[in-house]
Enzyme design. Structure first.
Site, mmCIF file in Angstrom:
data_model
loop_
_atom_site.group_PDB
_atom_site.id
_atom_site.type_symbol
_atom_site.label_atom_id
_atom_site.label_comp_id
_atom_site.label_asym_id
_atom_site.label_seq_id
_atom_site.Cartn_x
_atom_site.Cartn_y
_atom_site.Cartn_z
ATOM 1 N N HIS A 90 8.670 2.800 9.156
ATOM 2 C CA HIS A 90 8.368 1.801 10.180
ATOM 3 C C HIS A 90 7.163 2.275 11.005
ATOM 4 C CE1 HIS A 90 9.173 -1.566 12.824
ATOM 5 N NE2 HIS A 90 8.922 -0.743 13.832
ATOM 6 N N LYS A 105 22.763 -14.284 1.526
ATOM 7 C CA LYS A 105 22.297 -12.904 1.284
ATOM 8 C C LYS A 105 23.188 -12.202 0.253
ATOM 9 C CE LYS A 105 20.992 -10.233 4.850
ATOM 10 N NZ LYS A 105 19.658 -9.632 4.642
ATOM 11 N N SER A 118 0.837 -1.216 0.000
ATOM 12 C CA SER A 118 0.000 0.000 0.000
ATOM 13 C C SER A 118 0.870 1.264 0.000
ATOM 14 C CB SER A 118 -0.980 -0.004 1.182
ATOM 15 O OG SER A 118 -0.312 0.179 2.399
HETATM 16 C C1 GAR Z 1 4.047 -0.689 6.627
HETATM 17 O O1 GAR Z 1 3.180 -0.337 7.668
HETATM 18 C C2 GAR Z 1 5.478 -0.432 7.009
HETATM 19 O O2 GAR Z 1 5.633 0.634 7.900
HETATM 20 C C3 GAR Z 1 5.860 -1.740 7.655
HETATM 21 O O3 GAR Z 1 5.255 -2.710 6.869
HETATM 22 C C4 GAR Z 1 4.018 -2.198 6.388
HETATM 23 C C5 GAR Z 1 3.914 -2.531 4.913
HETATM 24 O O4 GAR Z 1 2.634 -2.257 4.422
HETATM 25 N N1 GAR Z 1 7.276 -1.893 7.735
HETATM 26 C C6 GAR Z 1 7.911 -2.487 8.737
HETATM 27 O O5 GAR Z 1 7.345 -3.007 9.672
HETATM 28 C C7 GAR Z 1 9.432 -2.472 8.630
HETATM 29 N N2 GAR Z 1 10.038 -2.961 9.811
HETATM 30 P P1 GAR Z 1 2.377 -2.114 2.875
HETATM 31 O O6 GAR Z 1 2.941 -3.381 2.218
HETATM 32 O O7 GAR Z 1 0.888 -2.066 2.750
HETATM 33 O O8 GAR Z 1 3.059 -0.873 2.398
#
Ligand code: GAR
Length: 200
Positions: free
Chosen positions: A109, A65, A13
């Site tokens: 984050h 990696k 998203s």
């Molecule tokens: C987001 O809320 C982002 O902040 C988080 O993953 C989600 C991805 O949502 N990231 C972390 O937790 C990184 N440690 P999305 O795929 O809908 O953008």
């Protein structure tokens, strides 16, 4: 115009929010590549719909990696990528990629770091019964959600807060904050090129 790559592992998203602001001209950048480590992720569909090339890989197909990041690096170079935007990419960035893109990788984050790093920051905040959580955008280093912080925004938890409601509130905030911070970073050439700027 700066060429960026978005790295995502899930629904994408935030990736979509970036596609939308690029298309509407609010973010002066070209999304040249999606890098995704989950072949079933919805982010890949979003890339396809927006005609953005994607590099999709499965980590366990590589011996280490270093090996898959070598291939990521080749893809980034092929597409002329100057800046990396992590948007729900659930892997640590390795030393080679960090060295090549020093000061040019950012992450978003869903908490007020250093609180609740790693996975499920929303669940961690609920379990801790905090009144405030939020969003952090930071430069990426070798740690997990540990690099220098660029900006944070607070989100208040209500008494009746659920995982879904908090997730939604935080993501709404993320979708506005990431484009505006990226516009600032990408239009300040010195921030992109001068790695010292990240500690100032
Ligand atoms: C987001 O809320 C982002 O902040 C988080 O993953 C989600 C991805 O949502 N990231 C972390 O937790 C990184 N440690 P999305 O795929 O809908 O953008």
């Amino acid at each position: 115009m700066r060429k960026i790559a978005v790295f995502a592992s899930g629904s994408g998203s935030n990736f979509q929010a970036l596609i939308d602001v690029v298309q509407s001209g609010q973010l002066d950048a070209e999304i040249s590549l999606l890098v995704c480590d989950q072949p079933g992720a919805y982010a890949i569909e979003r890339a396809r719909a927006a005609k953005i090339p994607s590099f999709v890989f499965t980590a366990k197909d590589y011996p280490s990696k270093e090996h898959y990041e070598e291939e990521i690096l080749t893809q980034l170079q092929t597409h002329g990528v100057e800046f990396i935007v992590l948007a729900g990419y659930m892997r640590l960035i390795g030393s080679k990629l960090l060295a090549e893109f020093k000061g040019r990788i950012v992450n978003i984050h869903p908490s007020l770091l250093p609180a609740f790093p790693g996975k499920d920051a929303v669940g961690q905040a609920l379990a801790a019964k905090v009144k405030w959580s939020g969003v952090t955008i930071h430069f990426v280093d070798e740690g997990m959600d540990t690099g220098p912080i660029i900006i944070q925004e607070r989100v208040r938890l209500d008494e009746s807060e659920t995982r879904e409601s908090l997730q939604q509130k935080i993501q709404q905030r993320e979708h506005k904050l990431y484009p505006s911070v990226l516009q600032m970073l990408l239009t300040q050439g010195d921030v992109v090129n001068d790695t010292k700027a990240r500690t100032h």
